[in-house]
Every structure is written in structure tokens, then in C-alpha cells.
Scaffold this motif. Structure first.
Motif, PDB file in Angstrom:
ATOM      1  N   ARG A  28       0.816  -1.214   0.000  1.00 16.81           N
ATOM      2  CA  ARG A  28       0.000   0.000   0.000  1.00 16.81           C
ATOM      3  C   ARG A  28       0.849   1.263   0.000  1.00 16.81           C
ATOM      4  O   ARG A  28       0.447   2.288  -0.573  1.00 16.81           O
ATOM      5  N   ILE A  29       2.015   1.229   0.610  1.00 14.99           N
ATOM      6  CA  ILE A  29       2.923   2.383   0.546  1.00 14.99           C
ATOM      7  C   ILE A  29       3.377   2.608  -0.898  1.00 14.99           C
ATOM      8  O   ILE A  29       3.449   3.753  -1.373  1.00 14.99           O
ATOM      9  N   CYS A  30       3.658   1.527  -1.598  1.00 21.97           N
ATOM     10  CA  CYS A  30       4.069   1.655  -2.999  1.00 21.97           C
ATOM     11  C   CYS A  30       2.932   2.155  -3.883  1.00 21.97           C
ATOM     12  O   CYS A  30       3.186   2.730  -4.954  1.00 21.97           O
ATOM     13  N   LEU A  31       1.684   1.930  -3.446  1.00 23.34           N
ATOM     14  CA  LEU A  31       0.535   2.315  -4.251  1.00 23.34           C
ATOM     15  C   LEU A  31      -0.014   3.698  -3.904  1.00 23.34           C
ATOM     16  O   LEU A  31      -1.065   4.083  -4.440  1.00 23.34           O
ATOM     17  N   ILE A  32       0.655   4.435  -3.027  1.00 29.33           N
ATOM     18  CA  ILE A  32       0.164   5.761  -2.645  1.00 29.33           C
ATOM     19  C   ILE A  32       0.029   6.695  -3.852  1.00 29.33           C
ATOM     20  O   ILE A  32      -0.975   7.409  -3.975  1.00 29.33           O
ATOM     21  N   PRO A  33       0.996   6.753  -4.785  1.00 24.33           N
ATOM     22  CA  PRO A  33       0.793   7.617  -5.967  1.00 24.33           C
ATOM     23  C   PRO A  33      -0.463   7.253  -6.762  1.00 24.33           C
ATOM     24  O   PRO A  33      -1.170   8.133  -7.252  1.00 24.33           O
ATOM     25  N   LEU A  34      -0.750   5.945  -6.877  1.00 24.20           N
ATOM     26  CA  LEU A  34      -1.971   5.544  -7.579  1.00 24.20           C
ATOM     27  C   LEU A  34      -3.221   5.948  -6.791  1.00 24.20           C
ATOM     28  O   LEU A  34      -4.249   6.291  -7.378  1.00 24.20           O
ATOM     29  N   PHE A  35      -3.121   5.918  -5.471  1.00 22.36           N
ATOM     30  CA  PHE A  35      -4.256   6.331  -4.647  1.00 22.36           C
ATOM     31  C   PHE A  35      -4.540   7.826  -4.832  1.00 22.36           C
ATOM     32  O   PHE A  35      -5.702   8.241  -4.891  1.00 22.36           O
ATOM     33  N   VAL A  36      -3.494   8.627  -4.931  1.00 19.59           N
ATOM     34  CA  VAL A  36      -3.668  10.066  -5.171  1.00 19.59           C
ATOM     35  C   VAL A  36      -4.329  10.288  -6.529  1.00 19.59           C
ATOM     36  O   VAL A  36      -5.219  11.138  -6.687  1.00 19.59           O
ATOM     37  N   LYS A  37      -3.909   9.517  -7.532  1.00 12.79           N
ATOM     38  CA  LYS A  37      -4.547   9.613  -8.851  1.00 12.79           C
ATOM     39  C   LYS A  37      -6.015   9.223  -8.786  1.00 12.79           C
ATOM     40  O   LYS A  37      -6.869   9.812  -9.450  1.00 12.79           O
TER      41      LYS A  37
ATOM     42  N   TYR B  88     -13.126  14.128 -21.812  1.00 13.00           N
ATOM     43  CA  TYR B  88     -12.088  13.538 -20.971  1.00 13.00           C
ATOM     44  C   TYR B  88     -10.700  14.080 -21.341  1.00 13.00           C
ATOM     45  O   TYR B  88      -9.863  14.357 -20.471  1.00 13.00           O
ATOM     46  N   LYS B  89     -10.480  14.240 -22.652  1.00 11.85           N
ATOM     47  CA  LYS B  89      -9.174  14.717 -23.111  1.00 11.85           C
ATOM     48  C   LYS B  89      -8.952  16.168 -22.719  1.00 11.85           C
ATOM     49  O   LYS B  89      -7.850  16.562 -22.318  1.00 11.85           O
ATOM     50  N   GLU B  90      -9.993  16.989 -22.832  1.00  7.18           N
ATOM     51  CA  GLU B  90      -9.851  18.413 -22.494  1.00  7.18           C
ATOM     52  C   GLU B  90      -9.598  18.621 -21.004  1.00  7.18           C
ATOM     53  O   GLU B  90      -8.851  19.514 -20.615  1.00  7.18           O
ATOM     54  N   THR B  91     -10.229  17.827 -20.176  1.00  5.94           N
ATOM     55  CA  THR B  91     -10.099  17.990 -18.723  1.00  5.94           C
ATOM     56  C   THR B  91      -9.002  17.113 -18.123  1.00  5.94           C
ATOM     57  O   THR B  91      -8.726  17.222 -16.929  1.00  5.94           O
ATOM     58  N   GLY B  92      -8.395  16.244 -18.926  1.00  2.00           N
ATOM     59  CA  GLY B  92      -7.336  15.379 -18.409  1.00  2.00           C
ATOM     60  C   GLY B  92      -7.840  14.339 -17.428  1.00  2.00           C
ATOM     61  O   GLY B  92      -7.134  13.972 -16.486  1.00  2.00           O
ATOM     62  N   THR B  93      -9.048  13.830 -17.659  1.00  2.00           N
ATOM     63  CA  THR B  93      -9.665  12.856 -16.762  1.00  2.00           C
ATOM     64  C   THR B  93      -9.623  11.471 -17.392  1.00  2.00           C
ATOM     65  O   THR B  93      -9.905  11.306 -18.581  1.00  2.00           O
ATOM     66  N   ASN B  94      -9.283  10.473 -16.562  1.00  2.00           N
ATOM     67  CA  ASN B  94      -9.275   9.086 -17.004  1.00  2.00           C
ATOM     68  C   ASN B  94     -10.276   8.304 -16.156  1.00  2.00           C
ATOM     69  O   ASN B  94     -10.090   8.155 -14.949  1.00  2.00           O
ATOM     70  N   PRO B  95     -11.366   7.813 -16.752  1.00  2.00           N
ATOM     71  CA  PRO B  95     -12.369   7.098 -15.952  1.00  2.00           C
ATOM     72  C   PRO B  95     -11.831   5.861 -15.252  1.00  2.00           C
ATOM     73  O   PRO B  95     -12.359   5.451 -14.217  1.00  2.00           O
TER      74      PRO B  95
ATOM     75  N   SER C 239      -8.962   5.599 -13.809  1.00  2.00           N
ATOM     76  CA  SER C 239      -8.027   5.926 -12.725  1.00  2.00           C
ATOM     77  C   SER C 239      -8.582   5.558 -11.358  1.00  2.00           C
ATOM     78  O   SER C 239      -7.823   5.257 -10.434  1.00  2.00           O
ATOM     79  N   SER C 240      -9.904   5.594 -11.202  1.00  2.00           N
ATOM     80  CA  SER C 240     -10.490   5.259  -9.905  1.00  2.00           C
ATOM     81  C   SER C 240     -10.331   3.780  -9.574  1.00  2.00           C
ATOM     82  O   SER C 240     -10.451   3.376  -8.418  1.00  2.00           O
ATOM     83  N   CYS C 241     -10.040   2.946 -10.581  1.00  2.00           N
ATOM     84  CA  CYS C 241      -9.871   1.504 -10.356  1.00  2.00           C
ATOM     85  C   CYS C 241      -8.406   1.092 -10.265  1.00  2.00           C
ATOM     86  O   CYS C 241      -8.115  -0.102 -10.053  1.00  2.00           O
ATOM     87  N   LEU C 242      -7.490   2.048 -10.433  1.00  2.00           N
ATOM     88  CA  LEU C 242      -6.067   1.694 -10.489  1.00  2.00           C
ATOM     89  C   LEU C 242      -5.556   0.999  -9.227  1.00  2.00           C
ATOM     90  O   LEU C 242      -4.852  -0.013  -9.325  1.00  2.00           O
ATOM     91  N   PRO C 243      -5.851   1.496  -8.009  1.00  2.00           N
ATOM     92  CA  PRO C 243      -5.330   0.803  -6.822  1.00  2.00           C
ATOM     93  C   PRO C 243      -5.796  -0.637  -6.717  1.00  2.00           C
ATOM     94  O   PRO C 243      -5.011  -1.528  -6.356  1.00  2.00           O
ATOM     95  N   ILE C 244      -7.070  -0.900  -7.033  1.00  2.00           N
ATOM     96  CA  ILE C 244      -7.576  -2.273  -6.953  1.00  2.00           C
ATOM     97  C   ILE C 244      -6.918  -3.151  -8.012  1.00  2.00           C
ATOM     98  O   ILE C 244      -6.524  -4.300  -7.738  1.00  2.00           O
ATOM     99  N   LEU C 245      -6.790  -2.614  -9.224  1.00  2.00           N
ATOM    100  CA  LEU C 245      -6.157  -3.393 -10.288  1.00  2.00           C
ATOM    101  C   LEU C 245      -4.693  -3.672  -9.983  1.00  2.00           C
ATOM    102  O   LEU C 245      -4.186  -4.759 -10.277  1.00  2.00           O
ATOM    103  N   ALA C 246      -4.011  -2.690  -9.385  1.00  2.00           N
ATOM    104  CA  ALA C 246      -2.595  -2.885  -9.057  1.00  2.00           C
ATOM    105  C   ALA C 246      -2.399  -3.884  -7.925  1.00  2.00           C
ATOM    106  O   ALA C 246      -1.375  -4.576  -7.871  1.00  2.00           O
TER     107      ALA C 246
END
Length: 438
Positions: A50-59, A96-103, A105-112
Motif C-alpha cells: 500500500r505504501i508503494c501504491l500511494i501515488p496511484l491512490f492520489v490519482k 475527458y481529453k480536455e479535462t485530463g480525466t481518465n475514468p 483511474s479510480s480503479c487503479l489501486p484495486i487493479l494494481a
């Protein structure tokens, strides 16, 4: 589950190596064959991941906030291109491209986390079946099989048979009681984490389908974990319970320190900030100054929580500055308390009827004043012509003088003031009538 775990066998060796290193550390303290040594090794593995995944959690946090902010625009696109699904998808991707949003990204910590989770499951399944796996050799395998967490073997499951549990040196009742308690705690922590997010860190002014989906997940995830948990070994339940508690604490910290604008958490955060400023006389901390700077930069676009924050600072005698600091301001305090001198207001514009009524009253008052003045002038002229001294009005009349009852007052021409008072016309030259009205 075993088939899925075998797909991540490539990461089994690193996971087993990390567990063995932590086991050496805790084994020297609690004993190599104890449940404390193996259980704390799994907990430490979770903390490290979980410490290694902190950057993904911020995303994940940033992506969730951006998705909440984009919900009104997304809903407008769906309604506008309701009949054209392809154009709807293109406009969504453009947004999404104009605002820099990736749908995603909210699943990244679980996937990682998934590869580590299934790799740990693969290791514990090998221990339960008496197979060496990764770095775990035969002596470590025998040590892990002897380890019990509150009477339940590390590799035992809720659905295991009595014979299999007895082979691991435990009873079926102990295993089911321990696993049931851990499953309930795991589901409850998942529910509380999602509920905390929905009730405290969501902008309540935005009502979108995204919020309904989040509410649904608040109930779906705990049920899923409860159903899946009966097939998890005790070691995996320790892993998942630890990661849920970590997520809950990490999210609580983020909500308290960096809440979503417009949420209840932001209102509580700004209240604490006002108290801190009133106590210390300044904004302490770089992050807090950045928050104040962002609020000042919004200007009239501030939400209700931010407007209350500015008003609260003013009541304490402070004014927020563009650089995020605050300065003493007696004017701001007076305006907030309502004791400041009221601003001069322009008189209200009167209607035509009100203006005409006021003019008539002024003409009537002027006519009365002119009439009284003409009467006083006429009396003075009579006294001067007769050469007699005028007597005061309160003097008694002489007894031998008889009043002339048949005397009639003189009727002369009315004065200009009387004519105006009688006719009610305005003073000044009158407009001549039209020839047709004669």
C-alpha cells in the motif's frame, strides 16, 4: 479461484520472498512457528504494497473528483446526442481529453493490488496442500502449517471439511468462528469506507447518476466480499482485512486534510481553519495557505462553505489575501457584525400619483400662508388710516359700545391666495384653453 491464482504465478516468488524476510524478523521476536510471526508477516506485506501504491491512490482521488465535477456536462452530452451513440462517445472522449480525466483511474489501486492478492492466495493454497512454493521450502512449509491465528490455521477456509481442518491441527468450530468474524469485519470495513466517502466527501449540490452508482456500490461491495470470503484462507482474510483498514484510515486522512469542495468535510475543515487563524493570528502551513489562496481566487464563484469561511474570518477581524495569508481588518469585522456605518442610499423614485398629491399639499399650505399674511396686512392698514392704536385681541370691549348686529362685512375682490386656495390650481401662469373647449 485456484485457476485465477495460477495466472499470477509469475509474481509468486517475489511475494513469498517478502513474506519470508518479514517472518525472519518477527520469528526472532515471537517464535518461528507462531501465528504472530506469520500473521504479522502478511500484515507487513500489505503495508509495503500500500505504501508503494500511494501515488496511484492520489490519482484515484483526483480522478474521482474530476468525474464528479464532469457529471453535469456528461449528462448534457447524453441528452443532446441521445439518438446518436457514436457522436455521444466521441464527445465524451473529447471531454475527458480536455479535462485530463481518465475514468479508469479510480480503479487503479484495486487493479494494481490484484496480482499481489492472487499471488498470496496461491502461496497459502500451496501451504494448505503441503506443497513448497516460491521461496518457501519444506522447513518453512511445516512452520507455516503449525501457525494458528486465534486457533485457526493460516491456510484453513470456512468451507473446508472437518477432516482437512483436523489435518492442520484445529477444529472445524474454531475455524468457522474465526473466519466468520474476520469476514464480518472485512465487509463492515468496506461498507464504512464507502459510506464515509459518500456522506462526507461528495459535493451535495451535484445530483447525478454517478452518485447513485456510488451509493449502489456501498451495498454491493460488502455483499461481494462476504460471499467470496467463505472461500478465502485465513491468511488471505488477514491480508484483505488489513488492506481495508489501511484504505479506511488513508481515506479518512485525505477527507480531513483535502476535502472535496462543497462537501460536509470541507465545511468542517474550514471551521477548523477559522479557529486556527483566530488562535494564532495567521494561516499556518503551506497546504492551508494554498486552500485560502484558492478560495480568494474564486471570487463570486465560491460555494456556500467558502462564503461562510470568508464571513467567519471577517467576524474574527481578519481578511483573506490573494497570497493565502490573512491580515487584521477592523472594517471587515464591523461589516460582519453589522456595526459599520450604513452606506448612503438614494431615495426611492416616487410615482406620478405620489408626486401630484405632494404638489397639491404644498399648494394648499402656500395658499393658507398667503391668506393669513394678506389678512394681517389689511388690519395694519386700517389702524394706520384711523390713527387709532390697535388693541390686543384679549382686551375686553367697552360696556357702552354696542356691537352692530346688522353690519355686514365688506365683500371685496378675493385675493390671489384665496383664489388659488379655492380653485386648487397651481401657482403661476396657467396654460390657455384650446379654442375647441371654450
Amino acid at each position: 479461484m485456484d485457476t485465477i491464482a495460477s495466472l499470477f504465478s509469475f509474481i509468486t516468488w517475489p511475494v513469498s520472498w517478502v513474506i519470508v524476510q518479514f517472518h525472519k524478523l518477527y520469528g526472532a521476536i515471537f517464535g518461528p512457528d507462531t501465528g504472530w510471526a506469520w500473521g504479522l508477516s502478511i500484515v507487513s506485506l500489505v503495508v509495503l504494497i500500500r505504501i508503494c501504491l500511494i501515488p496511484l491512490f492520489v490519482k484515484q482521488i483526483k480522478s474521482t473528483r474530476n468525474m464528479q465535477a464532469l457529471q453535469p456536462k456528461m449528462k448534457a452530452i447524453q441528452e443532446r446526442y441521445k439518438s446518436d451513440k457514436q457522436r455521444q462517445s466521441e464527445e465524451m472522449m473529447k471531454l475527458y481529453k480536455e479535462t485530463g480525466t481518465n475514468p479508469l483511474s479510480s480503479c487503479l489501486p484495486i487493479l494494481a493490488q490484484s496480482p499481489f492478492f492472487f499471488a498470496l492466495y496461491h502461496v497459502l493454497a500451496g501451504i494448505a496442500n503441503g506443497k513448497t512454493i516460491g521461496v518457501i521450502n519444506q522447513p518453512l512449509l511445516e512452520s507455516a502449517q503449525k501457525a494458528h491465528i486465534v486457533g485457526a490455521p493460516l491456510a484453513a477456509k470456512f468451507m473446508d471439511s472437518a477432516s482437512k481442518v483436523e489435518g492442520l491441527g484445529a477444529t472445524l468450530t474454531d475455524v468457522r468462528v474465526v473466519t466468520a468474524i474476520m469476514i464480518v469485519l472485512m465487509s463492515a470495513s468496506q461498507f464504512f469506507t464507502q459510506r464515509q466517502l459518500m456522506t462526507k466527501n461528495v459535493d451535495l449540490t451535484v445530483k447525478t447518476p454517478f452518485m447513485q452508482q456510488q451509493k449502489m456500490l456501498m451495498y454491493v461491495f460488502p455483499v461481494m466480499f462476504a460471499v467470496m470470503g467463505i472461500n478465502f484462507p485465513v491468511g488471505v482474510l488477514v491480508y484483505w482485512l488489513t488492506t481495508n483498514v489501511w484504505t479506511m484510515g488513508q481515506q479518512m486522512y485525505v477527507i480531513n486534510q483535502n476535502p472535496t469542495p462543497g462537501s460536509k468535510a470541507q465545511a468542517h475543515y474550514l471551521d477548523r481553519l477559522v479557529k486556527s487563524v483566530s488562535l494564532h493570528g495567521e494561516v499556518r502551513g503551506k497546504r492551508r495557505r494554498a486552500v485560502v489562496q484558492a478560495i480568494v481566487a474564486k471570487g463570486p464563484d465560491r460555494n456556500d462553505n467558502e462564503r461562510k469561511f470568508v464571513t467567519g474570518l471577517a467576524k474574527q477581524g481578519f481578511a483573506a489575501q490573494a497570497d493565502g495569508s490573512v491580515v487584521k481588518s477592523d472594517t471587515a469585522a464591523a461589516e460582519a457584525d453589522g456595526t459599520a456605518a450604513p452606506k448612503r442610499q438614494q431615495p426611492k423614485r416616487q410615482t406620478k400619483a405620489q408626486r401630484q398629491a405632494g404638489a397639491a399639499q404644498q399648494d394648499e399650505a402656500a395658499a393658507k400662508t398667503s391668506l393669513s399674511k394678506d389678512s394681517a396686512d389689511a388690519g395694519d392698514s386700517v389702524d394706520e388710516a384711523s390713527g387709532e392704536k390697535a388693541e390686543p385681541q384679549d382686551a375686553k370691549p367697552k360696556q357702552d359700545a354696542k356691537p352692530k348686529q346688522d353690519a355686514k362685512p365688506k365683500q371685496g375682490k378675493p385675493t390671489a391666495g384665496q383664489a388659488r386656495a379655492k380653485s386648487g390650481q397651481r401657482k403661476g401662469q396657467q396654460r390657455p384653453k384650446h379654442p375647441t373647449k371654450k
